[in-house]
Scaffold this motif. Structure first.
Motif, short mmCIF file in Angstrom:
data_model
loop_
_atom_site.label_atom_id
_atom_site.label_comp_id
_atom_site.label_asym_id
_atom_site.label_seq_id
_atom_site.Cartn_x
_atom_site.Cartn_y
_atom_site.Cartn_z
N ASP A 243 0.94 -1.29 -0.14
CA ASP A 243 -0.02 -0.04 -0.24
C ASP A 243 0.83 1.44 0.11
O ASP A 243 0.53 2.30 -0.64
N GLU A 244 1.77 1.19 0.74
CA GLU A 244 2.85 2.51 1.12
C GLU A 244 3.87 2.57 0.01
O GLU A 244 4.61 3.62 0.05
N GLY A 245 4.34 1.21 -0.37
CA GLY A 245 5.52 1.19 -0.96
C GLY A 245 6.90 1.61 -0.47
O GLY A 245 7.80 2.06 -1.10
N LEU A 246 6.84 1.29 0.75
CA LEU A 246 7.94 1.64 1.90
C LEU A 246 9.02 0.48 1.73
O LEU A 246 10.06 0.90 2.59
N ALA A 247 8.83 -0.49 1.58
CA ALA A 247 9.84 -1.52 1.68
C ALA A 247 10.09 -2.36 0.31
O ALA A 247 9.05 -2.64 -0.27
N TYR A 248 11.28 -3.06 0.31
CA TYR A 248 11.44 -3.87 -0.80
C TYR A 248 10.97 -5.28 -0.52
O TYR A 248 10.45 -6.12 -1.61
N SER A 249 10.89 -5.64 0.79
CA SER A 249 10.05 -6.83 1.11
C SER A 249 9.72 -6.58 2.73
O SER A 249 10.05 -5.74 3.44
N SER B 205 9.62 -7.80 10.03
CA SER B 205 10.77 -7.67 9.45
C SER B 205 10.49 -6.94 7.84
O SER B 205 9.50 -7.22 7.25
N PHE B 206 11.16 -5.93 7.57
CA PHE B 206 11.22 -5.08 6.19
C PHE B 206 12.60 -4.43 5.92
O PHE B 206 13.50 -4.39 6.81
N GLN B 207 12.75 -4.41 4.55
CA GLN B 207 13.96 -3.60 4.14
C GLN B 207 13.29 -2.53 3.43
O GLN B 207 12.58 -2.52 2.68
N SER B 208 13.79 -1.15 4.10
CA SER B 208 13.29 -0.13 3.44
C SER B 208 14.51 0.90 3.27
O SER B 208 15.59 0.72 3.88
N LYS B 209 14.53 2.18 2.54
CA LYS B 209 15.36 3.12 2.57
C LYS B 209 15.38 3.62 3.75
O LYS B 209 14.46 3.71 4.66
N SER B 210 16.55 4.22 3.96
CA SER B 210 16.87 4.90 5.37
C SER B 210 15.77 6.13 5.64
O SER B 210 15.31 5.89 6.80
N PRO B 211 15.47 6.77 4.70
CA PRO B 211 14.75 7.92 5.34
C PRO B 211 13.07 7.25 5.79
O PRO B 211 12.35 7.97 6.40
N THR B 212 12.81 6.03 5.25
CA THR B 212 11.42 5.52 5.42
C THR B 212 11.20 4.62 6.33
O THR B 212 10.10 3.88 6.50
N VAL B 213 12.42 4.15 7.28
CA VAL B 213 12.43 3.34 8.17
C VAL B 213 11.36 3.59 9.24
O VAL B 213 10.65 2.63 9.90
N PHE C 58 12.96 -2.94 18.64
CA PHE C 58 13.68 -2.79 17.17
C PHE C 58 14.94 -2.95 17.06
O PHE C 58 15.87 -2.53 17.96
N LEU C 59 15.15 -3.81 16.01
CA LEU C 59 16.78 -3.78 15.52
C LEU C 59 16.80 -3.23 14.18
O LEU C 59 16.29 -3.64 13.28
N VAL C 60 17.44 -2.00 14.23
CA VAL C 60 17.58 -1.12 13.07
C VAL C 60 19.13 -1.06 12.68
O VAL C 60 20.06 -1.06 13.11
N VAL C 61 19.34 -1.81 11.21
CA VAL C 61 20.62 -1.91 10.83
C VAL C 61 20.75 -0.84 9.52
O VAL C 61 20.05 -0.94 8.77
N GLY C 62 21.90 0.11 9.68
CA GLY C 62 21.85 0.84 8.60
C GLY C 62 22.51 2.29 8.86
O GLY C 62 23.25 2.24 10.31
N LYS C 63 22.65 3.27 8.46
CA LYS C 63 23.29 4.33 8.76
C LYS C 63 22.41 5.21 9.39
O LYS C 63 21.32 5.96 8.91
#
Length: 169
Positions: A5-11, A29-37, A129-134
């Motif tokens: 619906d929102e297009g915020l995650a690759y999966s 779990s989801f994989q998202s762009k940093s600004p949309t986590v 939450f476990l957040v991995v990224g920059k």
């Protein structure tokens, strides 16, 4: 909703870990762009709260039940899986007919059952939450100010440094 619906995650996925011996873990779990986590996490928690307060649709329930029932044979694909399954059955003193009835029991689940169990077992206020990224790119949230990471847990964050791959320190 996060992905389609929102297009915020690759999966995106959510599941209860089933464990007959220890409590299972509910995992989103989801994989998202940093600004949309942050926004994706906010929506995921909204969905947890929704499933605790509203009946799931017949379509949602049907897809979930069919997925479990249709993938049932995969639990017995390898010799190792079968040995583990039957060893667990022996340890729990579970009847040999348990697996013969399993799919019928899954198909018997109702929307009311889902609502009752979600209200009892899902704890959105106790989430971790476990957040991995920059972090510098993730923390501010989405450009439209719909969510930031500071909006969770009163802004309390614990940073876990990466281990050195050679020393694991």
């Amino acid at each position: 909703r996060v992905r389609s619906d929102e297009g915020l995650a690759y999966s995106a996925s959510a599941r209860f870990g089933f464990d007959a011996i220890e409590p299972g873990v509910f995992r989103i779990s989801f994989q998202s762009k940093s600004p949309t986590v942050a926004l994706a996490a906010k929506i995921a928690l909204e969905e947890v709260r929704r499933i605790q307060s509203e009946l799931v649709s017949e379509d949602e329930l049907s897809v979930a039940k069919n997925s479990l029932a249709d993938t049932f044979p995969r639990r017995f694909e390898s010799a190792r899986q079968r040995v583990n399954m039957f060893a667990t059955d022996a340890y729990l003193d579970r009847s040999h007919t348990y697996w013969q009835k399993w799919r019928d029991q899954i198909r018997a689940v109702t929307a009311e059952d889902v609502l009752r169990v979600a209200a009892q077992y899902l704890k959105p206020d106790e989430v971790v939450f476990l957040v991995v990224g920059k972090w510098d790119e993730i923390a501010p949230g989405d450009p439209d100010d719909r969510a930031t990471m500071a909006g969770f847990f009163g802004g309390e964050i614990t940073h876990i440094p990466l281990r050195d791959p050679m020393t694991l320190k």
